[in-house]
Motif scaffolding. Structure first.
Motif, PDB file in Angstrom:
ATOM      1  N   LEU A   1      38.434  14.859  72.491  1.00  0.00           N
ATOM      2  CA  LEU A   1      38.585  13.632  71.536  1.00  0.00           C
ATOM      3  C   LEU A   1      38.663  12.532  72.655  1.00  0.00           C
ATOM      4  O   LEU A   1      38.486  11.407  71.592  1.00  0.00           O
TER       5      LEU A   1
ATOM      6  N   ILE B   1      45.814  17.534  63.663  1.00  0.00           N
ATOM      7  CA  ILE B   1      44.122  16.537  64.106  1.00  0.00           C
ATOM      8  C   ILE B   1      42.774  16.233  62.134  1.00  0.00           C
ATOM      9  O   ILE B   1      42.127  15.218  62.690  1.00  0.00           O
TER      10      ILE B   1
ATOM     11  N   GLN C   1      31.380  15.672  58.757  1.00  0.00           N
ATOM     12  CA  GLN C   1      32.097  14.660  59.895  1.00  0.00           C
ATOM     13  C   GLN C   1      33.249  16.051  60.915  1.00  0.00           C
ATOM     14  O   GLN C   1      33.576  14.520  62.073  1.00  0.00           O
TER      15      GLN C   1
ATOM     16  N   TYR D   1      38.079  23.996  68.864  1.00  0.00           N
ATOM     17  CA  TYR D   1      39.561  24.153  68.173  1.00  0.00           C
ATOM     18  C   TYR D   1      40.426  25.668  68.105  1.00  0.00           C
ATOM     19  O   TYR D   1      41.490  25.794  67.825  1.00  0.00           O
TER      20      TYR D   1
ATOM     21  N   ILE E   1      43.997  13.156  60.355  1.00  0.00           N
ATOM     22  CA  ILE E   1      44.570  11.915  62.171  1.00  0.00           C
ATOM     23  C   ILE E   1      42.382  11.152  62.293  1.00  0.00           C
ATOM     24  O   ILE E   1      42.556  10.147  61.841  1.00  0.00           O
ATOM     25  N   PHE E   2      42.127  12.645  62.260  1.00  0.00           N
ATOM     26  CA  PHE E   2      40.600  12.403  63.001  1.00  0.00           C
ATOM     27  C   PHE E   2      38.977  12.486  62.139  1.00  0.00           C
ATOM     28  O   PHE E   2      38.037  11.404  61.975  1.00  0.00           O
ATOM     29  N   TYR E   3      39.644  13.477  61.137  1.00  0.00           N
ATOM     30  CA  TYR E   3      38.218  13.546  59.825  1.00  0.00           C
ATOM     31  C   TYR E   3      38.732  12.893  58.675  1.00  0.00           C
ATOM     32  O   TYR E   3      37.794  12.526  58.124  1.00  0.00           O
TER      33      TYR E   3
ATOM     34  N   GLU F   1      32.506  22.565  68.667  1.00  0.00           N
ATOM     35  CA  GLU F   1      33.246  21.594  68.187  1.00  0.00           C
ATOM     36  C   GLU F   1      34.137  22.230  67.699  1.00  0.00           C
ATOM     37  O   GLU F   1      36.252  22.482  68.135  1.00  0.00           O
TER      38      GLU F   1
END
Length: 333
Positions: A309, A184, A240, A250, A187-189, A246
């Protein structure tokens, strides 16, 4: 083919060589986890090689960064060489503590004291991983921590590292969690060669773990917990990751399980650090196979992350996940 791709191929080959020659490499067989028919039900002595495998990859990455200085220059995670060197020092220290615990079975209170001192030392020298402000998605104003920053960060590290250390219990459990989080991140950060190297090392370790040829051990779980905690805070400080809640989402399942166990043990007038078989994975595996248990754990971890997400309210996600976790515990207790 660019240099990043070549480095990834290089690390894949290194880890493949480890897999193919695992029995011959004495470094990975120095410590064995022996079954005791009490808490450890594996059939034969198993090498605690997860930590050494992960550390080997990190050290190779460190050596390559000396040869090719552009590696650290292109890593957003490490803003300068000092931060990178302090990270490597931290990795070595937490691995060493876990290794000593694997070898000598340190008393829980002593281990906690040493862990606290090590975290405080790293935070003292590396201010880039100190949490200065708290931003929550359901509160408009930032909470300034000012003089309490180092102590709050110390508390967060202690909670997270203990949660991950306690979450390591059955094959593929910790490596699955680490792979989910690292993937993750990627891919996202952030696009990071270092994180790609971590993913490669965990994929190959997971193969050994799945085949019952290696366990992560405390050296591996503490090292993994330090890396994850470091990256969470770094990405938060680099903006980020937008909000502290958040991060909570996780790490929610390992965190909830740790909190439940702490209170239950205290209620039973036992040390909150004492060992038992009341963990979530123990409850699940008493009713399901290992693979089904891993699937259920992975689903519990991924559900709140996936929903977050998609853009749903974070506070609502936290409340719903706590409710689902409570139902799972109640039905399997």
């Amino acid at each position: 083919m660019n240099s990043i791709s070549l480095y990834i191929i290089f690390f894949i080959l290194i880890n493949l060589m480890v897999i193919l020659n695992f029995k011959r490499i004495k470094l990975f067989h120095l410590l064995q986890d022996n079954p005791d028919k009490n808490r450890k039900f594996h059939l034969r002595p198993t090498p605690l090689a997860g930590g050494p495998i992960l550390l080997t990859n990190i050290i190779i990455f460190f050596i390559i960064s000396f040869i090719d200085e552009s590696i650290i220059a292109n890593e957003v995670i490490f803003e300068n060489k000092k931060e990178f060197y302090l990270f490597i020092l931290g990795a070595l220290l937490f691995f060493s503590l876990g290794y000593l615990d694997d070898k000598f079975n340190l008393r829980a209170n002593l281990k906690f004291l040493i862990l606290t001192c090590l975290i405080f030392t790293i935070l003292f020298f590396d201010t880039s991983i100190s949490i200065e402000t708290l931003k929550l998605s359901f509160i408009n104003n930032k909470i300034l921590l000012s003089n309490y920053s180092i102590f709050f960060t110390l508390f967060c590290f202690l909670v997270f590292m203990n949660a991950i250390n306690m979450f390591d219990g059955i094959n593929l459990q910790s490596s699955l969690y680490a792979l989910i989080i690292f993937s993750i991140f990627l891919i996202f950060y952030i696009n990071s060669l270092f994180i790609k190297v971590l993913i490669v090392s965990f994929i190959f370790y997971s193969y050994l773990n799945y085949r019952n040829k290696s366990f992560l051990g405390d050296s591996g779980s503490l090292l993994t917990a330090f890396i994850l905690g470091y990256l969470f805070i770094k990405l938060y400080n680099l903006e980020q990751i937008d909000y502290a809640d958040e991060i909570f989402i996780y790490m929610m399942i390992p965190g909830l399980d740790m909190i439940r166990l702490f209170f239950k043990r205290i209620f039973l007038r036992r040390s909150p650090f004492s060992a038992d078989r009341m963990h979530l994975h123990h409850l699940l595996i008493s009713k399901f196979s290992n693979l089904k248990t891993i699937f259920l754990l992975g689903s519990l971890i991924l559900f709140p992350i996936f929903v977050m997400l998609l853009g749903f309210n974070r506070l609502a996600i936290i409340i719903i996940t706590i409710f689902i976790y409570s139902i799972v515990i109640k039905k399997n207790n």
